[in-house]
Design a protein around this motif. Sequence first.
Motif, mmCIF file in Angstrom:
data_model
loop_
_atom_site.group_PDB
_atom_site.id
_atom_site.type_symbol
_atom_site.label_atom_id
_atom_site.label_comp_id
_atom_site.label_asym_id
_atom_site.label_seq_id
_atom_site.Cartn_x
_atom_site.Cartn_y
_atom_site.Cartn_z
ATOM 1 N N LEU A 104 -4.293 7.003 -1.347
ATOM 2 C CA LEU A 104 -3.859 5.633 -1.103
ATOM 3 C C LEU A 104 -3.921 4.855 -2.407
ATOM 4 O O LEU A 104 -4.974 4.806 -3.052
ATOM 5 C CB LEU A 104 -4.746 4.948 -0.057
ATOM 6 C CG LEU A 104 -4.391 3.482 0.218
ATOM 7 C CD1 LEU A 104 -3.129 3.391 1.059
ATOM 8 C CD2 LEU A 104 -5.540 2.754 0.897
ATOM 9 N N LEU A 156 -6.340 3.540 8.568
ATOM 10 C CA LEU A 156 -6.586 3.649 7.136
ATOM 11 C C LEU A 156 -7.361 2.453 6.599
ATOM 12 O O LEU A 156 -7.669 2.399 5.399
ATOM 13 C CB LEU A 156 -5.248 3.724 6.375
ATOM 14 C CG LEU A 156 -4.222 4.768 6.821
ATOM 15 C CD1 LEU A 156 -2.907 4.522 6.097
ATOM 16 C CD2 LEU A 156 -4.732 6.168 6.537
ATOM 17 N N LEU A 168 0.973 5.183 0.514
ATOM 18 C CA LEU A 168 0.261 6.338 1.055
ATOM 19 C C LEU A 168 1.039 7.610 0.719
ATOM 20 O O LEU A 168 2.216 7.731 1.061
ATOM 21 C CB LEU A 168 0.109 6.223 2.577
ATOM 22 C CG LEU A 168 -0.523 7.437 3.266
ATOM 23 C CD1 LEU A 168 -1.984 7.611 2.864
ATOM 24 C CD2 LEU A 168 -0.406 7.332 4.788
ATOM 25 N N ALA A 217 0.865 -1.180 0.000
ATOM 26 C CA ALA A 217 0.000 0.000 0.000
ATOM 27 C C ALA A 217 0.899 1.227 0.000
ATOM 28 O O ALA A 217 1.844 1.313 0.788
ATOM 29 C CB ALA A 217 -0.903 0.007 1.231
ATOM 30 N N SER A 243 -3.128 1.069 -3.959
ATOM 31 C CA SER A 243 -2.870 -0.308 -3.577
ATOM 32 C C SER A 243 -3.690 -1.243 -4.453
ATOM 33 O O SER A 243 -4.732 -0.855 -5.005
ATOM 34 C CB SER A 243 -3.233 -0.528 -2.100
ATOM 35 O OG SER A 243 -3.171 -1.906 -1.754
ATOM 36 N N ALA A 298 -6.922 -1.241 -2.759
ATOM 37 C CA ALA A 298 -7.610 0.024 -2.508
ATOM 38 C C ALA A 298 -8.956 0.041 -3.218
ATOM 39 O O ALA A 298 -9.100 -0.482 -4.321
ATOM 40 C CB ALA A 298 -6.748 1.188 -2.996
#
Length: 339
Positions: free
Chosen positions: A221, A264, A190, A188, A223, A226
């Motif tokens: 974010l 998160l 950020l 991930a 990912s 996500a």
Amino acid sequence: RQHGQNGALSMGYYDATDLPYYWNLADDYVLFDRFFSSAADGSLPNRMFWLTGTAGNTTGQIPANGFGDLPTIFDVLNRQGITWKFYVQNYNQRLTYRTVKDGGAAAQVNRVPLLAYDRFIDDPNLSSHIVDLDQYYEDLYNGTLPAVAYVAAASASEHAPANIQAGQRLVRAMINALMQSEAWNSSAFLLTYDSWGGWYDHVAPPKVDNDGYGFRVPALLISAYARKGYIDSTELDVTSALKFIEDNYQLPPLATRDGQAKSLAGAFDFTRPPRRPHMITATRETTQVVEPRRDIVYAGYSSMIVLAGIVMVVAIALAGGNHRQKKLGQQHISQEGAS
């Protein structure tokens, strides 16, 4: 006034024309619209919240003897045997709180507060984890990206009056490299900022303690897990990143702030398989409205009216003729309908 400004610049903003890549990321991944800077002060306290869950001290400055024994997330990770690195753009190992006190060189220490800790300077086991950003790309290529990675930009920091597109290019290069690596399906990324930079914002920051929050900062974010095109309105700050790391690796909180922070986790959807990587473009697709040439349109309408009148006259004139003429008249009527 000291910089020859009248204050109007604080009302300025950047949009998709200036930063198309970030807008495209937000369209495809997660945008946080209530992500606040951790402290109302400047960069250093916010960076300390990022590492320690605290402002570091009450002065907002690096102490003469460094930050002493104040624990960081990296101390905890090290004790638990969890791999980590702190990637620093244009890293200079000689620049620590001991060797620089002011000027541009001190910026590296403010961006990387670990360089204001004696143990992270003197202990090779710890100092070896602080590396140049070039190592990030090598680690992705070699499959050696650590479990937790922090990144501090320098020349591409987007700090005024720097070129904001330079920061955007750096982020794009890092994300593209991540997407092309085997780490994509378990990572991930950020993206956020260490302070609000003096820009106006219409959302009043919540009061959580004596240090913060400060104004909102952008946060994205990216990912494989996500949510797609999702706006997350959870109230967050950089200690929420600490919270996510602590929850993920079952670590105790460092301080009150990260202990009480919201995670998160809501930005992820782990019920679905990982999303396939695809390169996000750095240009913004826009629909341009073209104003029509009214003179041409009006002339066209007039010609159609005249043509229709001619066709009707011809049709009427031929209506009483022979069979061949009747067919021709019907053909003209069909042309009128097409017109």
